[in-house]
Design a protein around this motif. Structure first.
Motif, PDB file in Angstrom:
ATOM      1  N   ASN A 102       0.837  -1.202   0.000  1.00 38.17           N
ATOM      2  CA  ASN A 102       0.000   0.000   0.000  1.00 38.17           C
ATOM      3  C   ASN A 102       0.871   1.249   0.000  1.00 38.17           C
ATOM      4  OD1 ASN A 102      -2.260  -1.590   0.086  1.00 38.17           O
ATOM      5  ND2 ASN A 102      -2.801  -1.089   2.201  1.00 38.17           N
ATOM      6  N   LYS A 103       0.322   2.334  -0.519  1.00 37.30           N
ATOM      7  CA  LYS A 103       1.085   3.585  -0.544  1.00 37.30           C
ATOM      8  C   LYS A 103       1.189   4.167   0.867  1.00 37.30           C
ATOM      9  CE  LYS A 103      -2.874   6.369  -2.256  1.00 37.30           C
ATOM     10  NZ  LYS A 103      -3.841   5.281  -2.466  1.00 37.30           N
ATOM     11  N   SER A 135       1.016   7.158   1.868  1.00 36.53           N
ATOM     12  CA  SER A 135       0.017   8.196   2.175  1.00 36.53           C
ATOM     13  C   SER A 135      -1.302   7.606   2.682  1.00 36.53           C
ATOM     14  CB  SER A 135      -0.232   9.071   0.947  1.00 36.53           C
ATOM     15  OG  SER A 135      -0.610   8.299  -0.173  1.00 36.53           O
ATOM     16  N   ASN A 147       2.026   9.500  -4.266  1.00 36.99           N
ATOM     17  CA  ASN A 147       1.186   8.308  -4.197  1.00 36.99           C
ATOM     18  C   ASN A 147       1.798   7.084  -4.887  1.00 36.99           C
ATOM     19  OD1 ASN A 147      -0.851   9.316  -2.605  1.00 36.99           O
ATOM     20  ND2 ASN A 147      -2.103  10.016  -4.327  1.00 36.99           N
ATOM     21  N   LEU A 148       2.914   7.285  -5.567  1.00 34.31           N
ATOM     22  CA  LEU A 148       3.634   6.147  -6.143  1.00 34.31           C
ATOM     23  C   LEU A 148       4.455   5.410  -5.090  1.00 34.31           C
ATOM     24  CD1 LEU A 148       5.041   7.746  -9.443  1.00 34.31           C
ATOM     25  CD2 LEU A 148       3.030   6.266  -9.213  1.00 34.31           C
ATOM     26  N   THR A 191       5.281   3.347  -1.973  1.00 31.28           N
ATOM     27  CA  THR A 191       4.662   2.362  -1.085  1.00 31.28           C
ATOM     28  C   THR A 191       5.564   2.080   0.118  1.00 31.28           C
ATOM     29  OG1 THR A 191       5.674   0.448  -2.160  1.00 31.28           O
ATOM     30  CG2 THR A 191       3.580   1.254  -3.082  1.00 31.28           C
ATOM     31  N   SER A 229      12.602   4.813  -2.941  1.00 33.16           N
ATOM     32  CA  SER A 229      11.442   5.717  -2.903  1.00 33.16           C
ATOM     33  C   SER A 229      11.460   6.751  -4.022  1.00 33.16           C
ATOM     34  CB  SER A 229      11.395   6.448  -1.558  1.00 33.16           C
ATOM     35  OG  SER A 229      12.488   7.354  -1.452  1.00 33.16           O
TER      36      SER A 229
END
Length: 358
Positions: free
Chosen positions: A125-126, A128, A144-145, A147, A156
């Motif tokens: 999951n991201k 954010s 949002n890319l 995770t 990252s």
């Protein structure tokens, strides 16, 4: 005929006795080889001698002298959980506390795995989803890319040249997540993710789910922009033993074997020698902190290919070698010059370890 009959019976009895004796020795060897876990609420820790496991005792003093000259404070070697070598030097004692530095990254990885095992978070999951929009200075689309797995894998895509502070203004986009490997303090945001997902403080969840369950001492202490773990040397050895036992302490699963298998294998396609905050030996190439260069060959040529390691600034080390049933711990000052993770000391140390263990 009688004499021959007795001789035959005696011979058969002797063969049977030898076979039985061999079986007993084999069973005893299996008992010795079975992994040992020290009690949680006691400082008792079983030992085994170098001669019992067939190591070269004549080379031990040379190893210890090398360690002392290289500013070592605490050094432990475990074989199947039992202490074979435990030495303290340079004004350090068994009860002295010392910092793990970046070797403690593997504690963060393990706690993330525990939270994932409990269904509190998903590493795919991201970030954010747990920290909200705006935890970086990247656009929402680029943020949002990223995770949880990208933080575990050090890819990252955030700029690693802006220091250790992980306030949003210092977390700036430089490449899409997954496209660039860089050793970066942004991994520490996983501690916030775990705290948010568990509805506890990071320290509380850590103590409850890991520290207290395997009998570690120590605590997390703020140091500049870092959150650093401090403990005695045996506590570092307890953690190394847990990992070498595939995440179990006695018969209790602390972190799943499935997560650890992912954590101690190549996690992305850029730095083959990096898992989930663990360094991996025996790969065809590797990257190092503070550079985008790729180096050909194994991370630590003198170490076994299946060895994986937690490496911290100034030569804090946890080496785990499944094929040798071996865990090695080194705490201390920098062996030579200050460094972030890997140094020439690793290869030199493994030359000395091999002379003892081989």
């Amino acid at each position: 005929m009688k004499t021959k009959g007795y001789l035959l019976l005696f011979t058969l009895f002797g063969l049977f006795a030898c076979a039985t004796s061999d079986e007993v020795v084999e069973e005893d060897n299996n008992d010795v080889a079975s992994i040992y876990f020290p009690p949680i609420a006691s400082n008792t820790w079983e030992t085994t001698s170098i001669s019992e496991i067939g190591w070269n005792e004549n080379k031990l003093q040379e190893l210890l002298q090398f360690l002392e000259e290289k500013n070592t404070k605490g050094f432990i070697m475990l074989y199947n959980g039992r202490i074979v070598v435990e030495e303290y030097m340079n004004d350090h004692t068994a009860t002295s506390s010392w910092y793990w530095a970046s070797a403690g990254k593997t504690l963060t990885a393990t706690l993330t795995g525990i939270a994932a095992d409990e269904g509190l978070l998903d590493i795919n999951n991201k970030v954010s989803d747990y920290l909200g929009i705006g935890w970086t200075s990247a656009t929402t689309e680029k943020e949002n890319l990223i995770t949880n797995k990208h933080l575990l894998s050090m890819n990252s895509g955030l700029d690693d040249s802006l220091g250790d502070n992980v306030a949003p203004e210092n977390l700036q986009y430089i490449a899409d997540a997954g496209q660039r490997w860089a050793y970066h303090n942004v991994y520490v945001k996983l501690q916030d993710v775990v705290a948010q997902a568990s509805n506890q403080t990071w320290a509380s969840y850590f103590n409850q789910k890991l520290k207290d369950r395997i009998g570690m001492s120590g605590s997390w202490l703020p140091l500049a922009d870092l959150n650093v773990y401090w403990s005695n040397t045996r506590s570092m050895a307890r953690f190394g033993l847990l990992i070498s036992a595939n995440g179990k302490w006695n018969d209790t699963e602390i972190v799943s074997q499935n997560f650890l298998q992912e954590a101690t294998n190549t996690s992305q396609n850029i730095n083959k020698a990096y898992g989930y905050l663990w360094w991996l030996n025996g790969k065809t190439s590797f990257h190092l902190p503070s550079t985008q260069l790729e180096f050909t060959g194994s991370l630590i040529p003198n170490a076994p290919n299946d060895m994986f390691a937690a490496l911290g600034k100034n030569d804090q080390k946890i080496y785990v070698v499944p094929s040798k049933k071996l865990v090695v711990i080194r705490m201390g000052e920098a062996a030579d010059d200050s460094n972030f993770a890997l140094s020439n000391f690793d290869n030199e140390l493994w030359e000395k370890i091999n002379e003892v263990t081989n």
